[in-house]
Design a protein around this motif. Structure first.
Motif, short mmCIF file in Angstrom:
data_model
loop_
_atom_site.label_atom_id
_atom_site.label_comp_id
_atom_site.label_asym_id
_atom_site.label_seq_id
_atom_site.Cartn_x
_atom_site.Cartn_y
_atom_site.Cartn_z
N PHE A 1 1.02 -1.20 0.06
CA PHE A 1 -0.05 0.03 0.13
C PHE A 1 0.94 1.21 0.02
N LEU A 2 1.87 1.26 0.97
CA LEU A 2 2.65 2.70 0.87
C LEU A 2 3.43 2.81 -0.23
N LEU A 3 3.92 1.70 -0.85
CA LEU A 3 4.61 1.87 -2.12
C LEU A 3 3.89 2.54 -3.22
N ILE A 4 2.77 2.30 -3.27
CA ILE A 4 1.59 2.88 -4.36
C ILE A 4 1.47 4.46 -3.87
N PHE A 5 1.20 4.43 -2.56
CA PHE A 5 0.81 5.67 -1.92
C PHE A 5 2.00 7.00 -2.10
N MET A 6 3.19 6.23 -1.64
CA MET A 6 4.13 7.26 -1.93
C MET A 6 4.58 7.67 -3.27
N TRP A 7 4.35 6.71 -4.18
CA TRP A 7 4.72 6.66 -5.67
C TRP A 7 3.72 7.58 -6.28
N THR A 8 2.72 7.75 -6.02
CA THR A 8 1.59 8.42 -6.71
C THR A 8 1.90 10.08 -6.74
N PRO A 9 2.40 10.71 -5.74
CA PRO A 9 2.48 11.97 -6.01
C PRO A 9 3.49 12.34 -6.94
N PRO A 10 4.84 11.67 -6.88
CA PRO A 10 5.76 12.03 -8.13
C PRO A 10 5.31 11.84 -9.35
N HIS A 11 4.39 10.68 -9.48
CA HIS A 11 4.12 10.24 -10.77
C HIS A 11 2.92 11.24 -11.34
N PHE A 12 2.05 11.71 -10.59
CA PHE A 12 0.93 12.91 -11.01
C PHE A 12 1.48 14.02 -11.06
N TRP A 13 2.58 14.34 -10.41
CA TRP A 13 3.22 15.82 -10.53
C TRP A 13 3.89 15.97 -11.69
N ALA A 14 4.66 14.66 -12.08
CA ALA A 14 5.42 14.78 -13.20
C ALA A 14 4.40 15.09 -14.43
N LEU A 15 3.43 14.22 -14.42
CA LEU A 15 2.03 14.63 -15.58
C LEU A 15 1.70 16.00 -15.43
N ALA A 16 1.46 16.49 -14.24
CA ALA A 16 1.03 17.89 -14.12
C ALA A 16 1.80 18.92 -14.64
N LEU A 17 3.23 18.60 -14.70
CA LEU A 17 4.08 19.74 -15.18
C LEU A 17 3.91 19.94 -16.42
N PHE A 18 3.55 19.11 -17.37
CA PHE A 18 3.49 19.30 -18.73
C PHE A 18 1.97 19.28 -19.07
N MET A 19 1.05 19.14 -18.11
CA MET A 19 -0.59 19.53 -18.42
C MET A 19 -1.09 20.52 -17.56
N LYS A 20 -0.04 21.53 -17.10
CA LYS A 20 -0.30 22.34 -16.43
C LYS A 20 -1.60 23.33 -16.86
N SER A 21 -1.76 23.85 -17.98
CA SER A 21 -2.71 24.44 -18.55
C SER A 21 -3.91 23.83 -18.55
N ASP A 22 -4.11 22.56 -18.55
CA ASP A 22 -5.51 22.02 -18.34
C ASP A 22 -6.20 22.21 -17.04
N TYR A 23 -5.21 21.92 -15.94
CA TYR A 23 -5.51 22.24 -14.60
C TYR A 23 -6.14 23.71 -14.32
N GLU A 24 -5.10 24.61 -14.85
CA GLU A 24 -5.47 25.88 -14.64
C GLU A 24 -6.73 26.38 -15.45
N THR A 25 -7.16 25.89 -16.54
CA THR A 25 -8.37 26.13 -17.13
C THR A 25 -9.37 25.48 -16.34
N ALA A 26 -9.46 24.32 -15.75
CA ALA A 26 -10.47 23.75 -14.75
C ALA A 26 -10.63 24.35 -13.76
N GLY A 27 -9.48 25.14 -13.06
CA GLY A 27 -9.62 25.67 -11.73
C GLY A 27 -9.39 24.41 -10.72
N VAL A 28 -8.60 23.38 -11.05
CA VAL A 28 -8.33 22.39 -10.32
C VAL A 28 -6.83 22.86 -9.41
N PRO A 29 -6.72 22.83 -8.11
CA PRO A 29 -5.80 23.47 -7.30
C PRO A 29 -4.48 22.31 -7.30
#
Length: 315
Positions: free
Chosen positions: A182-210
């Motif tokens: 459980f902890l392996l996936i739990f700790m892996w999730t933030p860097p995994h999604f933040w790497a995605l968010a770095l090149f999808m930033k405009s989408d989250y800004e447009t949608a108002g997702v913090p």
């Protein structure tokens, strides 16, 4: 997307007749595949084993529960899906399925999956599945996602439960090994999604997702990726010294964690003046590596479990 399809999806009157593929898309099949794989590894690695028919039924109902979570998430997030490029063609914003249909579909699948898992396996596994669905839909989707930049940190727990559920199918309980998975996936999730968010930033800004990239900027996000990757490493290595670890797992874990740490370091230290295309190339590479990272760890756990009868198991 036309105005007609937008109005249709908002009023509950579909412009198109939904097909099997549209309902299947509601289940988020790519996410479901990760749920199924990690749950299967948890089931196979657990001591004792179960009858193959029980195991198959359990994995099927865990998959259905994961799909239910996806459908209910799309129902709730239909408004922001309409304005994000990455999600605009999903069945609801595209007008192929109405929000009420998606909600009914998700609720039905959730009920079926929990009840049937309880009947096929045990109440502990069914309870964990029910809590996972609740956590993903209510705690993450309805509350955290639109409220705090820590959304993916806390919400990542929802995707971390499947190996615990698989373990509980066999043992009827929870153990240090299942908690570490459980902890392996739990700790892996933030860097995994933040790497995605770095090149999808405009989408989250447009949608108002913090998302962290929106609220704290790219530099802070890259720092968080490095910190969480460093914290992830001892969790991953600790699994190697449990009953489901062993030399095969440890070799794989050391190599993967070195590679992931190198990727996180590359993201953190990169020059702010770097051309956007080059920056995105680095971030996309680390995002792709993060997928391989998790798959590799669980594949190594599976290999240890399957080779155990031949003398190549854990400690």
């Amino acid at each position: 997307m036309t105005d007609a399809s937008l109005n249709a999806s908002e009023t509950g009157l579909g412009e198109y007749d939904a097909g099997f593929g549209d309902y299947f898309a509601l289940l988020k099949p790519r996410v479901m595949s990760l749920v199924v794989f990690t749950a299967f590894v948890g089931l196979v690695a657990a001591p004792g084993g179960v009858h193959p028919v029980v195991g198959f039924a359990a994995i099927l109902f865990i998959a259905v529960g994961g799909g239910a979570s996806g459908a209910l998430n799309m129902w709730w997030d239909a408004d922001i899906d309409r304005v994000m490029k990455r999600t605009a063609n999903r069945p609801i914003p595209a007008g192929r399925i109405t929000e009420s249909e998606a909600f009914a579909f998700g609720i039905a699948l959730a009920g079926i999956s929990v009840v049937m898992l309880g009947l096929a396996a045990n109440l502990v596994a069914a309870g964990l599945l029910a809590f996972t669905i609740f956590f993903y839909v209510v705690v993450y989707s309805m509350w955290l996602k639109r409220w705090t930049p820590q959304n993916i940190v806390i919400g990542g727990a929802a995707g971390a439960f499947p190996p615990m559920i698989g373990w509980a199918v066999v043992t009827g309980g929870i153990a240090p090994e299942s908690v570490l998975m459980f902890l392996l996936i739990f700790m892996w999730t933030p860097p995994h999604f933040w790497a995605l968010a770095l090149f999808m930033k405009s989408d989250y800004e447009t949608a108002g997702v913090p998302m962290l990239t929106v609220t704290h900027g790219r530099k802070s996000t890259r720092k968080h990726i490095l910190v969480y990757t460093v914290l992830l490493t001892p969790v991953a290595l600790a699994l190697g010294f449990t009953s489901i670890g062993g030399p095969i797992y440890l070799v794989v874990a050391v190599l993967l964690n070195l590679a992931f740490l190198k990727g996180a370091w590359d993201i953190w230290r990169r020059d702010e003046t770097m051309a956007q295309a080059d920056a995105y190339r680095t971030e996309k590479r680390v995002f792709a590596l993060s997928l391989f990272y998790l798959f590799g760890h669980f594949l190594a756990i599976l290999a240890q479990a399957m080779l155990a009868p031949y003398g190549f198991g854990g400690w």
